[in-house]
Write a protein that holds these residues in place. Structure first.
Motif, short mmCIF file in Angstrom:
data_model
loop_
_atom_site.label_atom_id
_atom_site.label_comp_id
_atom_site.label_asym_id
_atom_site.label_seq_id
_atom_site.Cartn_x
_atom_site.Cartn_y
_atom_site.Cartn_z
N LYS A 31 -2.94 5.62 6.65
CA LYS A 31 -2.38 4.47 6.56
C LYS A 31 -1.93 3.39 7.63
CE LYS A 31 0.54 8.22 4.61
NZ LYS A 31 1.74 8.86 4.07
N MET A 32 -2.55 1.93 6.54
CA MET A 32 -2.47 0.76 7.33
C MET A 32 -2.08 -0.29 6.82
SD MET A 32 -6.59 0.48 8.40
CE MET A 32 -6.93 -1.41 8.76
N ILE A 33 -2.02 -1.57 7.09
CA ILE A 33 -1.59 -2.93 6.97
C ILE A 33 -2.34 -3.83 7.32
CG2 ILE A 33 -0.38 -4.77 6.36
CD1 ILE A 33 2.34 -2.84 6.22
N ILE A 34 -2.95 -4.62 6.87
CA ILE A 34 -4.05 -4.94 6.78
C ILE A 34 -3.21 -6.91 6.92
CG2 ILE A 34 -6.63 -7.07 6.66
CD1 ILE A 34 -7.60 -4.82 5.52
N ALA A 35 -3.15 -7.13 8.17
CA ALA A 35 -2.09 -9.04 8.27
C ALA A 35 -3.06 -9.64 9.27
CB ALA A 35 -0.88 -8.25 8.53
N SER A 36 -2.36 -10.93 9.56
CA SER A 36 -3.49 -11.65 10.33
C SER A 36 -2.38 -11.74 11.45
CB SER A 36 -3.30 -13.76 9.56
OG SER A 36 -2.04 -13.54 8.74
N GLU A 37 -2.89 -12.68 12.21
CA GLU A 37 -1.76 -13.10 13.51
C GLU A 37 -0.92 -13.59 13.44
OE1 GLU A 37 -2.19 -12.68 16.78
OE2 GLU A 37 -3.62 -11.94 16.55
N ASN A 38 -0.64 -14.66 12.39
CA ASN A 38 0.46 -15.52 11.55
C ASN A 38 1.83 -14.72 10.90
OD1 ASN A 38 -0.87 -17.96 12.58
ND2 ASN A 38 -1.25 -18.21 10.27
N ASP A 39 1.19 -13.27 10.42
CA ASP A 39 2.67 -12.82 10.05
C ASP A 39 2.25 -10.95 10.51
OD1 ASP A 39 0.37 -13.98 7.81
OD2 ASP A 39 1.87 -12.43 6.48
N GLY A 40 1.94 -10.33 10.91
CA GLY A 40 1.95 -9.22 11.55
C GLY A 40 3.16 -8.71 12.35
N GLN A 41 3.71 -9.31 13.04
CA GLN A 41 5.12 -8.65 14.14
C GLN A 41 5.96 -9.13 13.07
OE1 GLN A 41 4.52 -7.25 16.99
NE2 GLN A 41 7.01 -6.64 16.34
N SER A 42 5.69 -9.26 11.95
CA SER A 42 6.58 -9.79 10.70
C SER A 42 6.77 -8.59 9.77
CB SER A 42 7.36 -10.84 10.35
OG SER A 42 6.38 -11.26 9.22
N ASN A 75 -13.87 7.98 3.94
CA ASN A 75 -12.71 8.26 4.73
C ASN A 75 -11.87 8.07 2.62
OD1 ASN A 75 -9.96 9.51 5.80
ND2 ASN A 75 -9.78 7.81 6.66
N SER A 76 -12.02 9.62 2.18
CA SER A 76 -10.87 9.74 1.51
C SER A 76 -9.52 9.53 1.22
CB SER A 76 -11.45 10.39 0.65
OG SER A 76 -11.00 11.39 1.00
N ASN A 77 -8.64 9.21 2.62
CA ASN A 77 -7.73 9.80 2.94
C ASN A 77 -7.36 8.73 3.53
OD1 ASN A 77 -7.61 12.25 3.05
ND2 ASN A 77 -8.10 13.21 4.66
N LYS A 78 -7.73 7.78 3.54
CA LYS A 78 -7.65 6.10 4.00
C LYS A 78 -6.64 5.44 3.39
CE LYS A 78 -9.68 3.71 7.31
NZ LYS A 78 -8.56 3.65 8.13
N TYR A 79 -5.79 4.64 3.01
CA TYR A 79 -4.88 4.30 2.56
C TYR A 79 -4.63 2.19 2.46
CZ TYR A 79 -4.13 7.77 -0.65
OH TYR A 79 -4.40 9.01 -1.91
N ILE A 80 -5.08 1.55 2.29
CA ILE A 80 -4.48 0.30 3.33
C ILE A 80 -3.65 -0.68 2.26
CG2 ILE A 80 -6.08 -1.53 3.90
CD1 ILE A 80 -8.30 -0.18 4.86
N ILE A 81 -3.19 -1.55 3.06
CA ILE A 81 -2.38 -2.39 1.55
C ILE A 81 -2.95 -3.57 2.76
CG2 ILE A 81 0.18 -3.65 1.90
CD1 ILE A 81 1.11 -0.75 2.29
N VAL A 82 -3.07 -4.83 1.30
CA VAL A 82 -4.00 -5.60 2.43
C VAL A 82 -2.79 -6.99 2.12
CG1 VAL A 82 -5.98 -7.50 1.90
CG2 VAL A 82 -6.27 -5.25 1.73
N ALA A 83 -2.33 -7.66 3.60
CA ALA A 83 -1.44 -8.44 3.38
C ALA A 83 -1.97 -9.93 3.12
CB ALA A 83 0.05 -8.35 3.97
#
Length: 161
Positions: A31-42, A75-83
């Motif tokens: 379970k993960m979120i893809i972010a950039s350097e700009n908003d990853g920390q927030s 990996n059928s268990n992988k869920y990704i949110i793309v921000a």
């Protein structure tokens, strides 16, 4: 027969070796979120403030994001949110519609929408309940070991005679 013994043994070993995927091993969370350097920390701060256990990965290029998205195919268990990198995710989804229920592309990224998506995938059970994940490779390993062991035992016993 004696001069072919080593060749036969080598062929048996090569046939028993498993094939390694050239794509590489996925070491990221299911379970993960893809972010950039700009908003990853927030984004990580938002998840932590709401007690949501999700990993936030900061990417710096389209190629890195595309590579990560390719791990969803195996990996059928992988869920990704793309921000961030939505254009890469949309292109990937067009090419691989089978992951549409596990790839969440956020075109309108705000705290409320992001929080809703994080809560939605937090409730998804990604643990594989199939007990064959351990048992099947164990049985295969035992059978292969027995076959090789019996073969080696026969060769050694014939050599002693």
């Amino acid at each position: 027969m004696n001069k072919y013994k080593h060749s036969i043994f080598l062929v048996l070993i090569l046939l028993c070796m498993s094939v390694v995927s050239a794509h590489g091993v996925d070491v990221t969370a299911d379970k993960m979120i893809i972010a950039s350097e700009n908003d990853g920390q927030s984004i990580k701060d938002l998840a932590d403030a709401n007690n949501i256990n999700i990993s936030v990965y900061k990417f710096t290029s389209n190629d890195e994001v595309n590579h990560q998205l390719e791990h969803m195919l195996n990996n059928s268990n992988k869920y990704i949110i793309v921000a961030d990198y939505q254009d890469v995710a949309h292109e990937f989804l067009n090419n691989h519609p089978e992951v549409k229920d596990r790839l969440i592309i956020m075109d309108d990224v705000n705290d409320d929408n992001l929080l809703k998506q994080m809560k939605d995938i937090q409730g998804v059970n990604t643990e594989n309940t199939n007990n064959n994940d351990f048992l099947l490779p164990l049985i295969i390993g035992i059978v292969i070991g027995l076959i090789i062991g019996i073969g080696c035992g026969i060769v050694i016993m014939k050599k002693k005679q």
